[in-house]
Scaffold this motif. Structure first.
Motif, PDB file in Angstrom:
ATOM      1  N   ARG A   6      27.342  -2.893  47.550  1.00 21.55           N
ATOM      2  CA  ARG A   6      27.324  -2.877  46.091  1.00 21.55           C
ATOM      3  C   ARG A   6      26.323  -1.833  45.587  1.00 21.55           C
ATOM      4  O   ARG A   6      25.163  -1.808  45.988  1.00 21.55           O
ATOM      5  N   THR A   7      26.782  -0.976  44.701  1.00 22.90           N
ATOM      6  CA  THR A   7      25.906   0.009  44.076  1.00 22.90           C
ATOM      7  C   THR A   7      25.191  -0.625  42.895  1.00 22.90           C
ATOM      8  O   THR A   7      25.824  -1.243  42.030  1.00 22.90           O
ATOM      9  N   VAL A   8      23.869  -0.488  42.862  1.00 24.65           N
ATOM     10  CA  VAL A   8      23.060  -1.038  41.779  1.00 24.65           C
ATOM     11  C   VAL A   8      22.151   0.066  41.248  1.00 24.65           C
ATOM     12  O   VAL A   8      21.921   1.079  41.922  1.00 24.65           O
ATOM     13  N   GLY A   9      21.635  -0.138  40.069  1.00 25.10           N
ATOM     14  CA  GLY A   9      20.777   0.891  39.483  1.00 25.10           C
ATOM     15  C   GLY A   9      19.782   0.306  38.510  1.00 25.10           C
ATOM     16  O   GLY A   9      19.978  -0.792  37.964  1.00 25.10           O
ATOM     17  N   ALA A  10      18.698   1.045  38.314  1.00 20.83           N
ATOM     18  CA  ALA A  10      17.658   0.637  37.369  1.00 20.83           C
ATOM     19  C   ALA A  10      16.944   1.888  36.866  1.00 20.83           C
ATOM     20  O   ALA A  10      17.010   2.951  37.487  1.00 20.83           O
TER      21      ALA A  10
END
Length: 291
Positions: A124-128
């Motif tokens: 899963r690609t996540v970002g912040a």
């Protein structure tokens, strides 16, 4: 023409992944080859230990994508065989031996999993975002544990992972921030699942530990920006992005394009990072990997 930042406009964030930041921290020249120079300079050959890690990761991702009733140890082994690549191995015999070895790790690991316990995400690609960064990354697996989410990272290197590695990993810290921002759920725990040993290393992040990782990441991003701007202004790219020569030059992907790295250390065989094998088998060089 470069964009002019007017007063009151949001600060332009530096887009980064853990591997991008790590590349510059390890060697600015390698960063330049990978992310600045176009066309990208040619890379060296594939490495066997990377082929092992890639096949195991692909098999586990595909295993969780199967219907629950088909999530068996046999299915996991077949998925590994399908994903297997002989790239980097000395010969077909060595590749076949390591395929069987990796299949054994996978079987033992899957036997301990509950196939009905659906992960929140796999690959899963996540970002912040932080004050200076737009961070993103791809998490091997995200588990639900009670009211919180847990970041799980698979490892296939020679030595078992440690809690200190889990604590000090910039990538795992970035994933925690990304999971919190992307999925809007509490997340503090990170785990390194070392398949060859069947062990789990873990760490519970705090706001302070995450802030320390963010500060270091932002410092690297500032250095990258300064080097990139210096090269764009006419400074010699080799000066703006200097090498960090050492034994790591033996296995750098861009070794063929870096005379400094070639002079710093002799090239290694592409299978030399495989763990030592059983005495009755042909022994490979003992070295750790990042897989």
């Amino acid at each position: 023409m470069s964009q002019i930042e007017m007063p009151g406009m949001p600060r332009r964030l530096f887009s980064a992944t853990p591997s991008k930041l790590a590349s510059f921290a390890d060697c600015p020249r390698r960063y330049r080859f990978a992310y600045v120079d176009r066309p990208t300079p040619p890379k060296g050959p594939a490495w066997a230990h990377n082929s092992v890690g890639a096949a195991v990761h692909a098999a586990l991702r595909s295993w969780w994508e199967l219907p629950v009733e088909k999530r068996t140890t046999g299915a996991a082994r077949q998925l590994l065989y399908t994903a297997w690549s002989a790239n980097g191995f000395r010969d077909d015999e060595q590749s076949g031996r390591w395929r069987a070895r990796a299949a054994g790790w996978l079987t033992d690991y899957v036997e301990e999993l509950d196939p009905t316990d659906e992960p929140v995400g796999t690959e899963r690609t996540v970002g912040a975002t932080t004050e200076r960064l737009a961070l993103s990354g791809r998490v091997d697996r995200i588990d639900q544990r009670g009211d919180e989410l847990v970041v799980v990272d698979y490892k296939t290197g020679r030595t078992p992972s440690t809690d200190d590695e889990a604590r000090g990993s910039p990538a795992l810290a970035a994933y925690v921030l990304g999971v919190r921002r992307t999925l809007r759920r509490p997340c503090t725990r990170v785990e390194l699942h070392h398949l060859p040993s069947g062990t789990v290393a873990a760490f519970e992040h705090t706001d302070r530990s995450l802030a320390n990782h963010v500060r270091r990441a932002e410092d690297i991003a500032l250095d990258i920006t300064a080097a990139t701007e210096a090269a764009a202004a006419g400074e010699d790219p080799d000066v703006a992005f200097p090498t960090t020569p050492g034994m790591q030059c033996s296995w750098c992907d861009f070794r063929p394009s870096c005379p400094t790295g070639q002079a710093a250390a002799p090239a290694r065989d592409t299978w030399s990072f495989l763990a030592e094998e059983e005495p009755a088998q042909a022994a490979g060089s003992a070295a750790d990997t990042r897989s």
